[in-house]
Design an enzyme around this catalytic site. Structure first.
Site, PDB file in Angstrom:
ATOM      1  CB  SER A 676       9.667 -37.289-147.114  1.00  0.00           C
ATOM      2  OG  SER A 676       8.576 -36.630-147.906  1.00  0.00           O
ATOM      3  CE  LYS A 719      11.455 -33.796-149.111  1.00  0.00           C
ATOM      4  NZ  LYS A 719      11.449 -35.178-148.134  1.00  0.00           N
TER       5      LYS A 719
END
Length: 772
Positions: A676, A719
């Site tokens: 990511s 996140k």
């Protein structure tokens, strides 16, 4: 032939039939039957007794009841301690149901009374005498009917009534008695009865012959029995087999009472027979006894009744756990479907999430909510297949597997069964326990689960299995396919505050001997405690720190230094020392060559700054910061993409020949990996090579391809929480992850702007400061 029509309550009878002139006690327990009796008692004490066609039907309909029955008078009605009624009734005359009158509480029927049809007087007299004579011979052979009964029957002058009384004393099926009851013509009735008695006499004669044959064959067996008993007495005197016969009879009784399935019962009795013959000093004797004890102690039919009240279950789940709405909703859905169908197989749920988020305690709450027994087994470190399936009885120290042990502990066939830490299993030369669990967790197979020790199949289909895991990647694919995976993410700071105030603080105050008024923790102090003294997705560390505050408060209160302790943001360090952890914060100003990425760790979300610098060289790419293989490949992909698009990005096309590039991720002692960081690395590279600043308030997550496409990622909720905590206001995310935004708590969503992107060009457009 017929008489008047009357309306009367109906009492359906199971396995019994009442003739006119018959006086009998009946036990009545069904609601409709009790209601019919009460109605009869309030009126003229008359009730219509009709037999059910099938005994097993508990709530009969009109088609399940014979139409011809007996009008009876209720003589006595007593309520028994178990809630049923014992009723004394006397049959009066035959009757036929004409129609059923509508009633919710009981059966009300209109009946037509039926009178006997008389035939030729002499023929009836001759038939009656023949029937009486045959009945007398039947009594002599049967020896089940007293001689006084014969005298009573002989005094009855009416042939029809005599036939009814004789029929009531014969051991006939309800269907055969009903045929006699429905025969209105007395001559026909006597003929039928004569035929029945003749048949019964033949059957009794055959029984007598068979009995004589059995007795003669038993003489040898009897002799052996006496010799065996003498042997037992001798062995008892010698102390060799003291008390074993009593033990055998007790075990046999326990086997009969355990309600085992027929095939298991046969196996148990076979082993009991072997146990009886094996000397007690033999090692095999202990093995067989242990096996029988397990078969007897296992629950085969015992189950707890589910308390399926959706609102009550929801209250229990909300009382024990804050948040976790998705999991609670799934449990309530299961309960709702089970309540409506009453036949749903137990679901197999897998709660996946970081340590300390309440997976195990949630399983306990589910058991409490559905009123089931709770069993937990830990699978962490299990590497032997026999732990699940058990050992074969040929081995010394053999015992059942943990599944069967758990069922014995539960004592019911429908507990909530927790398989804790299912991702921590391993395998070696002794087999793969996860493969053994495939049968346990397959709704199509676990009805016939086979344990090596028990050998007989055991039904696990009623069990509600719940598995827990920290990492779904640790669960083998075939096993994961059999479970419904529910992810439990880490708690937000707001959720942790609620949990601390509502659950953890009251619990620790009680455990440390304090009163609620002795300790107060202000909200800002609690937030500082969560941010600077714990770094976790769950609340275990938070509970430990709160326990530490309570212990220090207890010391102050016990020493009478203060009557009350108030912990604020300013004095919390006096109790807990200097902050242990720091959390990532956004940059104070826009930077060149530094981009903020979003990371997902085992303890929740955080931000990750990626720094890029370049200096004169020959195009060497250096990566530091203890990066994993996936992140290194992301950096290579970003580098290659920028080389291919250098001109469009206003970067010197020959930069790879003039400069060495260094990509660094701070905190080099901590391993970092994951798919990511691609767009973050690419943004930092473009910023450094084009000398453009990156916006300080922007965080980003997403993987990149060589063509610049942005690929989806996982852990968006965590996140986003990390970005919100760090002070970021904008998150760039892959377009394919747009659907995951709604999973983020509303309080966090309100403070963030989400920008879904498909290509790196869009990322750079939103992340880089516009050129002057």
């Amino acid at each position: 032939m017929t008489n008047d029509i009357i309306q009367i309550p109906l009492l359906p009878l199971r396995g019994i039939l009442v003739f006119p002139s018959m006086v009998i006690h009946l036990d009545v327990g069904r609601d409709k039957s009790v209601s019919a009796l009460e109605k009869a008692m309030m009126e003229d004490q008359r009730i219509f007794l009709a037999a059910q066609k099938k005994v097993r039907i508990d709530d009969p309909g009109t088609e399940d009841i014979y139409r011809i029955g007996t009008v009876a008078t209720v003589k006595q009605m007593i309520k028994l301690p178990n809630g049923t009624f014992r009723v004394l009734v006397e049959g009066k005359e035959r009757g036929e149901i004409i129609r059923y009158v509508e009633s919710e509480d009981e059966f009300i029927v209109e009946i037509e009374k039926l009178e006997d049809v008389r035939g030729e007087e002499h023929e009836e007299e001759a038939l009656a005498r023949t029937v009486l004579s045959q009945f007398e011979q039947y009594i002599k052979i049967s020896k089940k009917i007293k001689q006084e009964t014969l005298a009573t029957v002989a005094d009855i002058e009416d042939p029809g009534r005599m036939a009814d009384i004789i029929a009531s004393h014969l051991a006939l099926k309800v269907r055969e008695k009903q045929e006699i009851l429905e025969t209105i013509d007395v001559t026909d009735r006597l003929h039928k009865l004569l035929s029945i008695i003749s048949n019964e006499k033949k059957v009794l004669d055959l029984e007598k012959k068979i009995g004589q044959r059995v007795r003669s064959s038993m003489e040898k067996t009897q002799k052996e029995y006496y010799l065996r008993e003498q042997l037992k007495a001798i062995q008892k005197e010698l102390g060799e087999k003291d008390g074993k016969s009593g033990e055998i009879s007790q075990l046999k009784e326990e086997i009969e009472q355990s309600q085992m399935p027929e095939h298991v019962r046969e196996a148990a009795l076979k082993e009991l027979s072997r146990y009886e013959k094996v000397p007690q000093s033999s090692a095999e004797s202990a093995v067989i006894r242990n096996y029988l004890d397990w078969l007897i102690s296992l629950p085969w039919t015992q189950k707890t009744k589910d308390n399926i009240e959706i609102s009550q279950a929801e209250k229990i789940l909300n009382k024990d756990h804050y948040g976790l709405e998705k999991v609670k909703e799934r449990i309530l859905e299961y309960l709702a479907v089970k309540k409506l169908t009453n036949s749903l197989r137990g679901p197999i749920l897998c709660l996946v999430g970081p340590p300390g988020v309440g997976k195990t305690s949630l399983a306990k709450s589910i058991a409490s909510a559905v009123n089931r027994k709770f069993v937990r087994i830990s699978l962490g470190g299990v590497r032997d297949e026999a732990e699940i399936r058990g050992h074969r009885r040929t081995y010394i120290g053999a015992m059942p597997g943990r599944i069967i042990q758990g069922m014995k502990k539960a004592g019911t066939i429908n507990p909530v069964f927790l398989l804790d830490e299912i991702d921590k299993m391993s395998n070696d030369f002794r087999g793969d326990p996860s493969a053994a669990l495939l049968e346990v967790l397959d709704p199509e197979q676990n009805k016939n689960f086979s344990d090596h020790f028990i050998e007989e199949t055991y039904d696990l289909s009623h069990v509600m299995f719940i598995a827990t895991a920290n990492n779904i990647a640790g669960i083998p694919g075939p096993l994961r396919d059999r479970m419904e995976v529910i992810s439990i993410a880490g708690y937000t700071e707001v959720e942790k505050q609620h949990i601390a105030k509502q659950y953890l603080l009251p619990k620790q105050i009680k455990e440390n001997g304090l009163k609620r008024s002795d300790l107060q923790i202000r909200d800002e102090a609690l937030l500082k405690l969560i941010r600077n003294y714990t770094k976790e997705a769950g609340v275990r560390g938070l509970e430990r720190q709160i326990a530490k505050l309570c212990r220090k408060t207890a010391k102050i209160i016990a020493a009478k230094e203060k009557k009350r302790v108030i912990i604020t943001e300013n004095n919390i360090e006096e109790f807990l020392g200097k902050p242990i952890f720091r959390y990532g914060l956004m940059e104070q100003e826009d930077q060149i060559g530094a981009a903020t990425g979003l990371a997902y760790t085992t303890v929740g979300g955080d931000i990750l700054t990626i720094e890029v610098s370049h200096y004169p060289g020959k195009g060497k790419l250096t990566l530091t910061g203890k990066l994993g293989e996936v992140m290194r490949e992301s950096a290579q992909a970003a580098f290659s993409y920028i080389r291919s698009r250098a001109k469009e990005l206003n970067i010197d096309p020959d930069f790879h020949e003039k400069y060495d590039i260094h990509i660094h991720v701070p905190e080099g002692a901590i391993p970092k990996d994951g798919p990511s960081a691609g767009i973050t690395m690419a943004t930092a590279l473009v910023s450094a090579l084009s000398n453009r600043k990156v916006k300080k308030e922007v965080g980003m997550t997403g993987e990149i391809t060589l063509r610049g496409r942005v690929l989806p990622i996982g852990g968006l909720k965590e996140k986003a929480l990390g970005a919100h905590r760090a002070g970021l206001t904008t998150i760039i995310l892959p377009k394919d992850n747009e659907k995951d935004i709604e999973q983020i708590p509303e309080s966090v969503r309100e403070g963030l702007t989400f920008i879904p992107v498909k290509h790196l060009d869009e990322v750079l457009q939103h992340a880089l400061v516009e050129e002057q």
